[in-house]
Design a protein around this motif. Sequence first.
Motif, PDB file in Angstrom:
ATOM      1  N   THR A   1       0.847  -1.191   0.000  1.00 43.24           N
ATOM      2  CA  THR A   1       0.000   0.000   0.000  1.00 43.24           C
ATOM      3  C   THR A   1       0.882   1.240   0.000  1.00 43.24           C
ATOM      4  O   THR A   1       2.113   1.164   0.192  1.00 43.24           O
ATOM      5  CB  THR A   1      -0.919   0.055   1.230  1.00 43.24           C
ATOM      6  OG1 THR A   1      -0.116   0.305   2.387  1.00 43.24           O
ATOM      7  CG2 THR A   1      -1.695  -1.250   1.421  1.00 43.24           C
ATOM      8  N   ASP A   2       0.261   2.395  -0.158  1.00 42.38           N
ATOM      9  CA  ASP A   2       0.998   3.654  -0.071  1.00 42.38           C
ATOM     10  C   ASP A   2       1.592   3.869   1.309  1.00 42.38           C
ATOM     11  O   ASP A   2       2.559   4.612   1.473  1.00 42.38           O
ATOM     12  CB  ASP A   2       0.075   4.827  -0.409  1.00 42.38           C
ATOM     13  CG  ASP A   2      -0.246   4.890  -1.890  1.00 42.38           C
ATOM     14  OD1 ASP A   2       0.587   4.430  -2.688  1.00 42.38           O
ATOM     15  OD2 ASP A   2      -1.323   5.398  -2.246  1.00 42.38           O
ATOM     16  N   GLU A   3       1.019   3.213   2.315  1.00 41.50           N
ATOM     17  CA  GLU A   3       1.536   3.340   3.675  1.00 41.50           C
ATOM     18  C   GLU A   3       2.655   2.336   3.958  1.00 41.50           C
ATOM     19  O   GLU A   3       3.315   2.426   4.994  1.00 41.50           O
ATOM     20  CB  GLU A   3       0.411   3.135   4.697  1.00 41.50           C
ATOM     21  CG  GLU A   3      -0.624   4.249   4.725  1.00 41.50           C
ATOM     22  CD  GLU A   3      -1.542   4.231   3.512  1.00 41.50           C
ATOM     23  OE1 GLU A   3      -1.909   3.118   3.072  1.00 41.50           O
ATOM     24  OE2 GLU A   3      -1.884   5.313   2.996  1.00 41.50           O
TER      25      GLU A   3
ATOM     26  N   LEU B   1       4.194  -4.566 -11.534  1.00 42.14           N
ATOM     27  CA  LEU B   1       3.279  -3.729 -10.755  1.00 42.14           C
ATOM     28  C   LEU B   1       3.855  -3.345  -9.399  1.00 42.14           C
ATOM     29  O   LEU B   1       3.701  -2.213  -8.925  1.00 42.14           O
ATOM     30  CB  LEU B   1       1.952  -4.471 -10.566  1.00 42.14           C
ATOM     31  CG  LEU B   1       0.942  -3.888  -9.583  1.00 42.14           C
ATOM     32  CD1 LEU B   1       0.371  -2.584 -10.134  1.00 42.14           C
ATOM     33  CD2 LEU B   1      -0.186  -4.876  -9.308  1.00 42.14           C
ATOM     34  N   PHE B   2       4.552  -4.273  -8.761  1.00 36.65           N
ATOM     35  CA  PHE B   2       5.040  -4.054  -7.405  1.00 36.65           C
ATOM     36  C   PHE B   2       6.034  -2.894  -7.320  1.00 36.65           C
ATOM     37  O   PHE B   2       6.230  -2.308  -6.243  1.00 36.65           O
ATOM     38  CB  PHE B   2       5.685  -5.337  -6.857  1.00 36.65           C
ATOM     39  CG  PHE B   2       6.943  -5.765  -7.568  1.00 36.65           C
ATOM     40  CD1 PHE B   2       8.185  -5.393  -7.105  1.00 36.65           C
ATOM     41  CD2 PHE B   2       6.870  -6.549  -8.715  1.00 36.65           C
ATOM     42  CE1 PHE B   2       9.344  -5.786  -7.745  1.00 36.65           C
ATOM     43  CE2 PHE B   2       8.020  -6.951  -9.374  1.00 36.65           C
ATOM     44  CZ  PHE B   2       9.260  -6.568  -8.893  1.00 36.65           C
ATOM     45  N   ILE B   3       6.645  -2.525  -8.421  1.00 30.40           N
ATOM     46  CA  ILE B   3       7.640  -1.455  -8.396  1.00 30.40           C
ATOM     47  C   ILE B   3       6.980  -0.104  -8.128  1.00 30.40           C
ATOM     48  O   ILE B   3       7.640   0.858  -7.738  1.00 30.40           O
ATOM     49  CB  ILE B   3       8.451  -1.453  -9.709  1.00 30.40           C
ATOM     50  CG1 ILE B   3       9.127  -2.814  -9.895  1.00 30.40           C
ATOM     51  CG2 ILE B   3       9.527  -0.369  -9.694  1.00 30.40           C
ATOM     52  CD1 ILE B   3       9.794  -2.994 -11.240  1.00 30.40           C
ATOM     53  N   SER B   4       5.664  -0.044  -8.292  1.00 26.76           N
ATOM     54  CA  SER B   4       4.937   1.176  -7.925  1.00 26.76           C
ATOM     55  C   SER B   4       5.057   1.475  -6.436  1.00 26.76           C
ATOM     56  O   SER B   4       4.782   2.603  -6.011  1.00 26.76           O
ATOM     57  CB  SER B   4       3.451   1.022  -8.276  1.00 26.76           C
ATOM     58  OG  SER B   4       3.258   0.756  -9.636  1.00 26.76           O
ATOM     59  N   TYR B   5       5.443   0.477  -5.649  1.00 23.43           N
ATOM     60  CA  TYR B   5       5.446   0.623  -4.198  1.00 23.43           C
ATOM     61  C   TYR B   5       6.853   0.535  -3.610  1.00 23.43           C
ATOM     62  O   TYR B   5       7.033   0.103  -2.473  1.00 23.43           O
ATOM     63  CB  TYR B   5       4.522  -0.426  -3.578  1.00 23.43           C
ATOM     64  CG  TYR B   5       3.091  -0.226  -4.004  1.00 23.43           C
ATOM     65  CD1 TYR B   5       2.248   0.633  -3.307  1.00 23.43           C
ATOM     66  CD2 TYR B   5       2.594  -0.847  -5.154  1.00 23.43           C
ATOM     67  CE1 TYR B   5       0.947   0.856  -3.723  1.00 23.43           C
ATOM     68  CE2 TYR B   5       1.293  -0.629  -5.578  1.00 23.43           C
ATOM     69  CZ  TYR B   5       0.479   0.217  -4.864  1.00 23.43           C
ATOM     70  OH  TYR B   5      -0.818   0.441  -5.275  1.00 23.43           O
ATOM     71  N   VAL B   6       7.831   0.941  -4.385  1.00 25.28           N
ATOM     72  CA  VAL B   6       9.199   1.049  -3.869  1.00 25.28           C
ATOM     73  C   VAL B   6       9.772   2.403  -4.284  1.00 25.28           C
ATOM     74  O   VAL B   6       9.353   2.986  -5.277  1.00 25.28           O
ATOM     75  CB  VAL B   6      10.116  -0.084  -4.389  1.00 25.28           C
ATOM     76  CG1 VAL B   6       9.546  -1.447  -4.044  1.00 25.28           C
ATOM     77  CG2 VAL B   6      10.349   0.035  -5.897  1.00 25.28           C
TER      78      VAL B   6
END
Length: 277
Positions: A128-130, A162-167
């Motif tokens: 998540t963004d958090e 997709l997961f790279i959006s959250y690093v």
Amino acid sequence: MEKEIRTNFHTHTFRCGHAVGDIEDYVKEAVLLGFKDLGISDHIFLPDIKHPQMRGDYSLLEEYIDTFLKVKRKYSSLINLYLGFESEYMSRFESYYQSLFNKYNFDYLILGQHFLYDEKGKVNRYFTDERINDIDGIRRYKDDLIAGMKKGYFLYVCHPDLFISYVDNIDDDIKAVFEEIIDCSISLDIPLELNLGGLNFNSFYSVIRGTYSYPNHLFWKRVGEKKAKVVVGFDAHRPDELKVHPEWFLKRFISAHNLNIVDPKDVLFLKKNKKEA
């Protein structure tokens, strides 16, 4: 890329709650653009799971199929249409997915891992963004994605990056996730999707987090180096998204990373032929 991309198997409808347009709207647009093949793949309706604004209710299944079949008959002389879903993998969904092929003669499922659902249907998120840089969540995403790839239900893997959006830092742990996903794709001969929908988010992530969302250059550089198969997915949530992505971007991105592009229609036919053999 020698020719324009005129095949798309990643197409959503209003039923998911966050897209616009019905099946015929996308087909009309595809015909105008000269598409020869179009797959409809709304977010899958799941029995006993309610997730408004993400996927339609399970009660929509029959209507989705009926609408598709009517449109397919109407446009049969103009375009080849294929029926599918974008689907998460969880082991308890396996019998349901198999029934889609056996009972309803679905053409394909594509693997789009977004969420986890517990036994009560509650939505859980990998990241998540958090929880930026949550390597445990990212590894769980990777493990579930690979488990789904190994089951043989899915035609290809949607937005594997997709997961790279959250690093905000692509370190060795993140690169190791790259390698496992790409290596599994190669060993199982299941393509990875160069998803154009992520272009809508790239400027946001690059400014706020310092990393690009999907398609991520570092990820696709490794895909090209390892020669994994790649399909292009428009991830259309509006009919006009079948045309908004410029050909020059695709040509340059594909050329820059030396991507091995394959047609999802050809992947589907090969998969069906293997199953019947």
